[in-house]
Design a protein around this motif. Structure first.
Motif, PDB file in Angstrom:
ATOM      1  N   VAL A   1       0.838  -1.207   0.000  1.00 41.29           N
ATOM      2  CA  VAL A   1       0.000   0.000   0.000  1.00 41.29           C
ATOM      3  C   VAL A   1       0.872   1.256   0.000  1.00 41.29           C
ATOM      4  O   VAL A   1       0.832   2.045  -0.930  1.00 41.29           O
ATOM      5  CB  VAL A   1      -0.971   0.009   1.210  1.00 41.29           C
ATOM      6  N   LEU A   2       1.662   1.446   1.056  1.00 38.92           N
ATOM      7  CA  LEU A   2       2.529   2.625   1.148  1.00 38.92           C
ATOM      8  C   LEU A   2       3.915   2.352   0.559  1.00 38.92           C
ATOM      9  O   LEU A   2       4.536   3.246  -0.019  1.00 38.92           O
ATOM     10  CB  LEU A   2       2.678   3.066   2.607  1.00 38.92           C
ATOM     11  N   LEU A   3       4.371   1.129   0.753  1.00 35.62           N
ATOM     12  CA  LEU A   3       5.663   0.687   0.219  1.00 35.62           C
ATOM     13  C   LEU A   3       5.465  -0.648  -0.483  1.00 35.62           C
ATOM     14  O   LEU A   3       4.401  -1.265  -0.377  1.00 35.62           O
ATOM     15  CB  LEU A   3       6.689   0.489   1.346  1.00 35.62           C
ATOM     16  N   ASN A   4       6.498  -1.086  -1.184  1.00 36.00           N
ATOM     17  CA  ASN A   4       6.430  -2.435  -1.743  1.00 36.00           C
ATOM     18  C   ASN A   4       6.547  -3.448  -0.600  1.00 36.00           C
ATOM     19  O   ASN A   4       6.815  -3.084   0.547  1.00 36.00           O
ATOM     20  CB  ASN A   4       7.522  -2.652  -2.795  1.00 36.00           C
ATOM     21  N   ASN A   5       6.331  -4.704  -0.917  1.00 35.17           N
ATOM     22  CA  ASN A   5       6.543  -5.746   0.089  1.00 35.17           C
ATOM     23  C   ASN A   5       8.046  -5.954   0.241  1.00 35.17           C
ATOM     24  O   ASN A   5       8.746  -6.218  -0.735  1.00 35.17           O
ATOM     25  CB  ASN A   5       5.862  -7.045  -0.335  1.00 35.17           C
ATOM     26  N   GLY A   6       8.519  -5.805   1.461  1.00 31.38           N
ATOM     27  CA  GLY A   6       9.963  -5.768   1.681  1.00 31.38           C
ATOM     28  C   GLY A   6      10.673  -7.097   1.554  1.00 31.38           C
ATOM     29  O   GLY A   6      11.858  -7.140   1.213  1.00 31.38           O
ATOM     30  N   TRP A   7       9.973  -8.209   1.821  1.00 31.73           N
ATOM     31  CA  TRP A   7      10.647  -9.506   1.806  1.00 31.73           C
ATOM     32  C   TRP A   7       9.650 -10.583   1.407  1.00 31.73           C
ATOM     33  O   TRP A   7       9.416 -11.548   2.130  1.00 31.73           O
ATOM     34  CB  TRP A   7      11.269  -9.789   3.177  1.00 31.73           C
ATOM     35  N   ASP A   8       9.057 -10.421   0.230  1.00 35.04           N
ATOM     36  CA  ASP A   8       8.085 -11.389  -0.262  1.00 35.04           C
ATOM     37  C   ASP A   8       8.775 -12.421  -1.154  1.00 35.04           C
ATOM     38  O   ASP A   8      10.008 -12.474  -1.250  1.00 35.04           O
ATOM     39  CB  ASP A   8       6.953 -10.684  -1.009  1.00 35.04           C
ATOM     40  N   ARG A   9       7.989 -13.245  -1.803  1.00 35.82           N
ATOM     41  CA  ARG A   9       8.527 -14.319  -2.641  1.00 35.82           C
ATOM     42  C   ARG A   9       9.465 -13.773  -3.725  1.00 35.82           C
ATOM     43  O   ARG A   9      10.532 -14.334  -3.983  1.00 35.82           O
ATOM     44  CB  ARG A   9       7.374 -15.098  -3.286  1.00 35.82           C
ATOM     45  N   LYS A  10       9.043 -12.680  -4.351  1.00 39.64           N
ATOM     46  CA  LYS A  10       9.852 -12.097  -5.425  1.00 39.64           C
ATOM     47  C   LYS A  10      11.185 -11.576  -4.896  1.00 39.64           C
ATOM     48  O   LYS A  10      12.245 -11.785  -5.512  1.00 39.64           O
ATOM     49  CB  LYS A  10       9.076 -10.963  -6.096  1.00 39.64           C
ATOM     50  N   LYS A  11      11.148 -10.901  -3.752  1.00 37.91           N
ATOM     51  CA  LYS A  11      12.388 -10.354  -3.181  1.00 37.91           C
ATOM     52  C   LYS A  11      13.321 -11.478  -2.735  1.00 37.91           C
ATOM     53  O   LYS A  11      14.547 -11.382  -2.895  1.00 37.91           O
ATOM     54  CB  LYS A  11      12.053  -9.437  -1.999  1.00 37.91           C
ATOM     55  N   ARG A  12      12.758 -12.522  -2.161  1.00 38.25           N
ATOM     56  CA  ARG A  12      13.595 -13.662  -1.767  1.00 38.25           C
ATOM     57  C   ARG A  12      14.239 -14.297  -2.995  1.00 38.25           C
ATOM     58  O   ARG A  12      15.411 -14.696  -2.953  1.00 38.25           O
ATOM     59  CB  ARG A  12      12.782 -14.704  -1.003  1.00 38.25           C
TER      60      ARG A  12
ATOM     61  N   SER B   1      17.829  -2.966   1.198  1.00 35.52           N
ATOM     62  CA  SER B   1      17.846  -2.188  -0.050  1.00 35.52           C
ATOM     63  C   SER B   1      16.675  -2.525  -0.966  1.00 35.52           C
ATOM     64  O   SER B   1      16.375  -1.773  -1.898  1.00 35.52           O
ATOM     65  CB  SER B   1      19.159  -2.437  -0.802  1.00 35.52           C
ATOM     66  N   LEU B   2      15.992  -3.644  -0.707  1.00 34.37           N
ATOM     67  CA  LEU B   2      14.904  -4.072  -1.580  1.00 34.37           C
ATOM     68  C   LEU B   2      13.623  -3.266  -1.373  1.00 34.37           C
ATOM     69  O   LEU B   2      12.719  -3.312  -2.206  1.00 34.37           O
ATOM     70  CB  LEU B   2      14.621  -5.566  -1.356  1.00 34.37           C
ATOM     71  N   SER B   3      13.527  -2.546  -0.254  1.00 35.68           N
ATOM     72  CA  SER B   3      12.315  -1.768   0.024  1.00 35.68           C
ATOM     73  C   SER B   3      12.274  -0.502  -0.829  1.00 35.68           C
ATOM     74  O   SER B   3      13.295   0.149  -1.051  1.00 35.68           O
ATOM     75  CB  SER B   3      12.258  -1.374   1.500  1.00 35.68           C
ATOM     76  N   ALA B   4      11.075  -0.160  -1.290  1.00 32.69           N
ATOM     77  CA  ALA B   4      10.885   1.047  -2.102  1.00 32.69           C
ATOM     78  C   ALA B   4       9.502   1.629  -1.809  1.00 32.69           C
ATOM     79  O   ALA B   4       8.566   0.887  -1.490  1.00 32.69           O
ATOM     80  CB  ALA B   4      11.019   0.726  -3.586  1.00 32.69           C
ATOM     81  N   PRO B   5       9.355   2.951  -1.896  1.00 34.15           N
ATOM     82  CA  PRO B   5       8.076   3.591  -1.587  1.00 34.15           C
ATOM     83  C   PRO B   5       7.137   3.636  -2.780  1.00 34.15           C
ATOM     84  O   PRO B   5       7.567   3.485  -3.928  1.00 34.15           O
ATOM     85  CB  PRO B   5       8.505   5.007  -1.203  1.00 34.15           C
ATOM     86  N   TYR B   6       5.865   3.833  -2.496  1.00 39.95           N
ATOM     87  CA  TYR B   6       4.869   4.182  -3.503  1.00 39.95           C
ATOM     88  C   TYR B   6       4.527   5.657  -3.267  1.00 39.95           C
ATOM     89  O   TYR B   6       3.636   5.981  -2.480  1.00 39.95           O
ATOM     90  CB  TYR B   6       3.619   3.311  -3.374  1.00 39.95           C
ATOM     91  N   PRO B   7       5.272   6.569  -3.907  1.00 41.73           N
ATOM     92  CA  PRO B   7       5.152   8.002  -3.603  1.00 41.73           C
ATOM     93  C   PRO B   7       3.740   8.553  -3.740  1.00 41.73           C
ATOM     94  O   PRO B   7       3.320   9.412  -2.943  1.00 41.73           O
ATOM     95  CB  PRO B   7       6.105   8.659  -4.612  1.00 41.73           C
ATOM     96  N   GLU B   8       2.980   8.076  -4.750  1.00 44.26           N
ATOM     97  CA  GLU B   8       1.617   8.597  -4.933  1.00 44.26           C
ATOM     98  C   GLU B   8       0.731   8.271  -3.738  1.00 44.26           C
ATOM     99  O   GLU B   8      -0.055   9.114  -3.294  1.00 44.26           O
ATOM    100  CB  GLU B   8       0.994   8.005  -6.206  1.00 44.26           C
TER     101      GLU B   8
ATOM    102  N   LEU C   1      13.152  -4.963   9.912  1.00 41.93           N
ATOM    103  CA  LEU C   1      12.709  -4.476   8.599  1.00 41.93           C
ATOM    104  C   LEU C   1      11.707  -3.344   8.768  1.00 41.93           C
ATOM    105  O   LEU C   1      11.762  -2.329   8.054  1.00 41.93           O
ATOM    106  CB  LEU C   1      12.082  -5.617   7.798  1.00 41.93           C
ATOM    107  N   ASN C   2      10.793  -3.491   9.719  1.00 39.54           N
ATOM    108  CA  ASN C   2       9.788  -2.464   9.962  1.00 39.54           C
ATOM    109  C   ASN C   2      10.429  -1.153  10.409  1.00 39.54           C
ATOM    110  O   ASN C   2      10.097  -0.078   9.906  1.00 39.54           O
ATOM    111  CB  ASN C   2       8.807  -2.967  11.032  1.00 39.54           C
ATOM    112  N   ASP C   3      11.356  -1.250  11.363  1.00 39.27           N
ATOM    113  CA  ASP C   3      12.050  -0.039  11.846  1.00 39.27           C
ATOM    114  C   ASP C   3      12.753   0.670  10.697  1.00 39.27           C
ATOM    115  O   ASP C   3      12.681   1.903  10.571  1.00 39.27           O
ATOM    116  CB  ASP C   3      13.074  -0.413  12.922  1.00 39.27           C
ATOM    117  N   HIS C   4      13.441  -0.112   9.866  1.00 45.18           N
ATOM    118  CA  HIS C   4      14.158   0.468   8.723  1.00 45.18           C
ATOM    119  C   HIS C   4      13.186   1.165   7.780  1.00 45.18           C
ATOM    120  O   HIS C   4      13.441   2.305   7.348  1.00 45.18           O
ATOM    121  CB  HIS C   4      14.916  -0.634   7.977  1.00 45.18           C
TER     122      HIS C   4
ATOM    123  N   GLN D   1      13.364   5.024   6.951  1.00 40.75           N
ATOM    124  CA  GLN D   1      13.894   5.290   5.615  1.00 40.75           C
ATOM    125  C   GLN D   1      12.923   6.101   4.768  1.00 40.75           C
ATOM    126  O   GLN D   1      13.334   6.979   4.002  1.00 40.75           O
ATOM    127  CB  GLN D   1      14.217   3.966   4.910  1.00 40.75           C
ATOM    128  N   PHE D   2      11.628   5.829   4.920  1.00 43.78           N
ATOM    129  CA  PHE D   2      10.643   6.479   4.057  1.00 43.78           C
ATOM    130  C   PHE D   2       9.751   7.468   4.821  1.00 43.78           C
ATOM    131  O   PHE D   2       8.736   7.913   4.305  1.00 43.78           O
ATOM    132  CB  PHE D   2       9.809   5.419   3.336  1.00 43.78           C
TER     133      PHE D   2
END
Length: 204
Positions: A16-27, A85-92, A118-121, A125-126
């Motif tokens: 919603v606000l950010l991408n999923n930080g450690w999901d299947r794709k990131k792993r 480093s895999l976390s990224a925001p959804y600016p909109e 991960l949550n603290d970061h 970070q964002f």
């Protein structure tokens, strides 16, 4: 300040606000980069990740079980830095939340399943703590969605009645669980759709 019947907005972070930080794709990306055994890592991940998200083990303990259960040719520090480093925001979406809060003056609470480190970061970070009033994160309260108790706890912390709250999540089941508690739900699929549905709730 504009008027709305909604006194508090509950929202997820990942999806919603950010991408999923450690999901299947990131792993999968980490497995490829560090040349790990995908089957073994994913099996170990599924056996222990809920425990990490519930705040019952640290990130280092999770990594001990999932990655560093055997000798590696890379450091723990390098792997953790890559994870972060895999976390990224959804600016909109972040901009929209800030604008709606400013316009309507409601509180915003995060109700999310995330491990503590991960949550603290991600919060820092964002800059999520610049507009979110409180964080009911699974690793803080030791309850995970879809356990209905996390929504009951969020209502208690927010001091809100269910009918005062709108909950946004990208997982339909979690929205349905919130709705069972009397909380209005919004299943987030993309920015434009969510923006339109929010307008239908009077949040324009």
């Amino acid at each position: 300040m504009a008027k709305t019947k909604i006194k508090c907005l509950f929202t997820d972070i990942g999806g919603v606000l950010l991408n999923n930080g450690w999901d299947r794709k990131k792993r999968a990306e980490a497995i490829e980069k560090f040349k790990l055994d995908a089957e073994e890592v994913n099996e170990r991940h599924h056996l222990t990740f809920d425990t990490y998200e519930e705040g019952k083990i640290t990130l280092d303990e999770y990594l001990d079980r999932v990655v560093f259960y055997t000798k590696r040719n890379f450091s723990r520090k390098a792997f953790k830095e890559y994870m972060f480093s895999l976390s990224a925001p959804y600016p909109e979406m972040i901009k929209l939340m800030k604008e709606l809060k400013k316009k309507y003056g409601f509180h915003i609470a995060v109700v999310s399943n995330e491990g503590r480190e991960l949550n603290d970061h991600r919060i820092k970070q964002f800059g999520l703590n610049t507009f979110v009033d409180f964080f009911i994160s699974s690793s803080f309260v030791h309850i995970r969605k879809p356990d209905a108790d996390i929504f009951k706890l969020a209502l208690d912390i927010a001091q809100m009645q269910p009918e005062d709250v709108l909950f946004i999540d990208d997982r339909e089941m979690f929205v349905q669980v919130a709705e069972k508690q009397g909380i209005r739900g919004l299943w987030h699929k993309d920015f434009e759709t969510t923006k339109r549905i929010l307008a239908s709730f009077g949040l324009k």
